[in-house]
Scaffold this motif. Structure first.
Motif, PDB file in Angstrom:
ATOM      1  N   HIS A   1      47.829  99.820  98.241  1.00  8.84           N
ATOM      2  CA  HIS A   1      46.485  99.568  98.759  1.00  8.84           C
ATOM      3  C   HIS A   1      46.392 100.230 100.132  1.00  8.84           C
ATOM      4  CE1 HIS A   1      46.735  96.132  95.889  1.00  8.84           C
ATOM      5  NE2 HIS A   1      47.935  96.013  96.418  1.00  8.84           N
ATOM      6  N   ALA A   2      45.233 100.755 100.463  1.00  8.59           N
ATOM      7  CA  ALA A   2      45.013 101.380 101.776  1.00  8.59           C
ATOM      8  C   ALA A   2      43.734 100.810 102.383  1.00  8.59           C
ATOM      9  CB  ALA A   2      44.908 102.896 101.638  1.00  8.59           C
ATOM     10  N   ILE A   3      43.853 100.266 103.590  1.00  7.72           N
ATOM     11  CA  ILE A   3      42.743  99.605 104.272  1.00  7.72           C
ATOM     12  C   ILE A   3      42.466 100.333 105.585  1.00  7.72           C
ATOM     13  CG2 ILE A   3      41.868  97.407 105.161  1.00  7.72           C
ATOM     14  CD1 ILE A   3      42.636  97.245 102.219  1.00  7.72           C
ATOM     15  N   PRO A   4      41.204 100.717 105.842  1.00  7.68           N
ATOM     16  CA  PRO A   4      40.923 101.462 107.077  1.00  7.68           C
ATOM     17  C   PRO A   4      41.023 100.606 108.332  1.00  7.68           C
ATOM     18  CG  PRO A   4      38.877 100.933 105.948  1.00  7.68           C
ATOM     19  CD  PRO A   4      39.988 100.516 105.027  1.00  7.68           C
ATOM     20  N   LEU A   5      41.513 101.194 109.409  1.00  7.43           N
ATOM     21  CA  LEU A   5      41.452 100.588 110.732  1.00  7.43           C
ATOM     22  C   LEU A   5      40.196 101.143 111.382  1.00  7.43           C
ATOM     23  CD1 LEU A   5      44.431  99.920 110.081  1.00  7.43           C
ATOM     24  CD2 LEU A   5      44.981 100.454 112.452  1.00  7.43           C
ATOM     25  N   ARG A   6      39.189 100.307 111.521  1.00  8.31           N
ATOM     26  CA  ARG A   6      37.897 100.826 111.944  1.00  8.31           C
ATOM     27  C   ARG A   6      37.237  99.898 112.960  1.00  8.31           C
ATOM     28  NH1 ARG A   6      35.397  99.346 106.033  1.00  8.31           N
ATOM     29  NH2 ARG A   6      35.008  97.126 106.451  1.00  8.31           N
TER      30      ARG A   6
ATOM     31  N   ALA B   1      43.389  94.296 109.543  1.00 13.23           N
ATOM     32  CA  ALA B   1      43.256  95.685 109.993  1.00 13.23           C
ATOM     33  C   ALA B   1      42.248  95.789 111.142  1.00 13.23           C
ATOM     34  CB  ALA B   1      42.825  96.577 108.829  1.00 13.23           C
ATOM     35  N   ASP B   2      41.169  95.017 111.058  1.00 22.04           N
ATOM     36  CA  ASP B   2      40.166  95.027 112.126  1.00 22.04           C
ATOM     37  C   ASP B   2      40.740  94.486 113.434  1.00 22.04           C
ATOM     38  OD1 ASP B   2      38.343  96.032 110.335  1.00 22.04           O
ATOM     39  OD2 ASP B   2      37.327  94.129 109.980  1.00 22.04           O
ATOM     40  N   VAL B   3      41.565  93.440 113.313  1.00 24.50           N
ATOM     41  CA  VAL B   3      42.211  92.881 114.501  1.00 24.50           C
ATOM     42  C   VAL B   3      43.137  93.920 115.129  1.00 24.50           C
ATOM     43  CG1 VAL B   3      43.901  91.190 115.294  1.00 24.50           C
ATOM     44  CG2 VAL B   3      42.036  90.475 113.807  1.00 24.50           C
ATOM     45  N   ALA B   4      43.867  94.643 114.280  1.00 26.42           N
ATOM     46  CA  ALA B   4      44.753  95.687 114.789  1.00 26.42           C
ATOM     47  C   ALA B   4      43.954  96.751 115.540  1.00 26.42           C
ATOM     48  CB  ALA B   4      45.528  96.328 113.639  1.00 26.42           C
TER      49      ALA B   4
END
Length: 246
Positions: free
Chosen positions: A120-125, A156-159
C-alpha cells in the motif's frame, strides 16, 4: 492493550514530540514502527522528496524495508513512486497478480523475493502539496478496510505536519530546509549504523536500536550523536553493545 488505547497513545506521543527543537528523524522512525503495530502490516517505510523532487528513504521499520525502498527509488518505479507523483493512495495491491508485474517489472519481483505479497502507498500531503509517501508491506494476503486506510492516511498526515512544522508552513524555503536537514541527518545515521554494526559484528537493525536507545537515554539528538561519531569526537565504547543471541 486495545487498539483505541494504543492509537491514543501514539497521537499523544507525536504531540509531545512537536516542540521547537524536536528530532524529526527520530519521530519518523517511531511513526514507521507504530504503523506496523496499529495497522497489522509487516513493514513500513517513509520516503521524502529532496530539493530535486527525487524520493529518498528517511525512515523504515526494518532494514529489509529500507533496502526495498531504495530499490524502488533507484529504478524510479513502484506504487510508492506512483503515489507520490499523482498524490493519491494506492492500496491493497496484490503483488502476485500479473498486473503488478507488468506495471512494475523490477520492483514487483524484488518485493516478492523479500517476502511481501501485498503493498500500500499513502501520500504525505499538506493540502495540495505532496512531500513524500508512506509505504506499507504485508507478508500475508489481508486487505486493509476503509477505516484502516483512513488511519494510515491520518498517520501520514501527522508525519507531513511534523516535517513541515514551522510558524509559517507556506514558505517554500522552510519546507526545503526541513526536508534537506532530515535527509542529511539520515545519511549520517546510515553511516553510523554501518560503523557500529561492523564494530559489534551485529546486524544494522540491532546496531541502530542500540544507538537510538543510548541517544534517547542521554537526551541526545540522533543527528548530533551521529555527527560526533562520524567526526571521531565521541567514544562509541560507552554505548552498550547489543546482546548477542546464540
Amino acid at each position: 492493550m486495545a487498539r483505541e488505547q494504543r492509537l491514543a497513545r501514539v497521537f499523544v506521543e507525536i504531540a509531545d514530540s512537536l516542540i521547537d527543537d524536536f528530532d524529526v528523524l527520530d519521530l519518523l522512525q517511531r511513526l514507521s514502527t507504530r504503523c506496523v503495530e496499529l495497522l497489522d502490516v509487516s513493514a513500513a517505510g517513509i520516503l521524502l522528496a529532496d530539493a530535486q523532487g527525487e524520493l529518498q528513504v528517511i525512515a523504515a521499520s526494518d532494514e529489509h524495508t529500507r533496502l526495498l525502498e531504495l530499490f524502488a527509488r533507484q529504478h524510479d518505479q513502484g506504487p510508492c513512486v506512483e503515489c507520490f507523483r499523482v498524490g493519491a493512495a494506492r492500496t491493497n495491491i496484490d503483488l502476485g497478480r500479473p498486473e503488478a508485474a507488468a506495471a512494475w517489472p523490477r520492483f514487483t519481483p524484488r518485493a516478492r523475493e523479500t517476502g511481501f505479497v501485498t503493498t500500500h502507498a499513502i501520500p504525505l500531503r499538506l493540502r495540495d502539496r505532496v512531500v513524500g509517501a508512506l509505504n506499507l508491506f504485508q507478508t500475508s494476503v489481508h486487505r486493509l478496510d476503509e477505516d484502516e486506510i483512513a488511519l494510515a492516511q491520518a498517520l501520514a498526515d501527522v508525519a507531513t505536519i511534523a516535517i513541515l512544522q514551522q510558524r509559517t508552513l507556506e514558505r517554500s524555503h522552510v519546507e526545503n530546509t526541513q526536508l534537506n536537514h532530515a535527509l542529511a541527518s539520515r545519511i549520517l545515521v546510515e553511516q553510523v549504523k554501518g560503523v557500529l554494526a561492523e564494530r559489534w559484528d551485529t546486524s544494522v537493525d540491532e546496531a541502530f536500536v542500540a544507538f537510538r536507545s543510548y541517544a534517547r537515554s542521554q537526551h541526545l539528538r540522533l543527528t548530533d550523536l551521529a555527527r560526533r561519531i562520524v567526526d571521531g569526537t565521541f567514544d562509541t565504547s560507552v554505548i552498550p553493545a547489543p546482546e548477542t543471541h546464540v
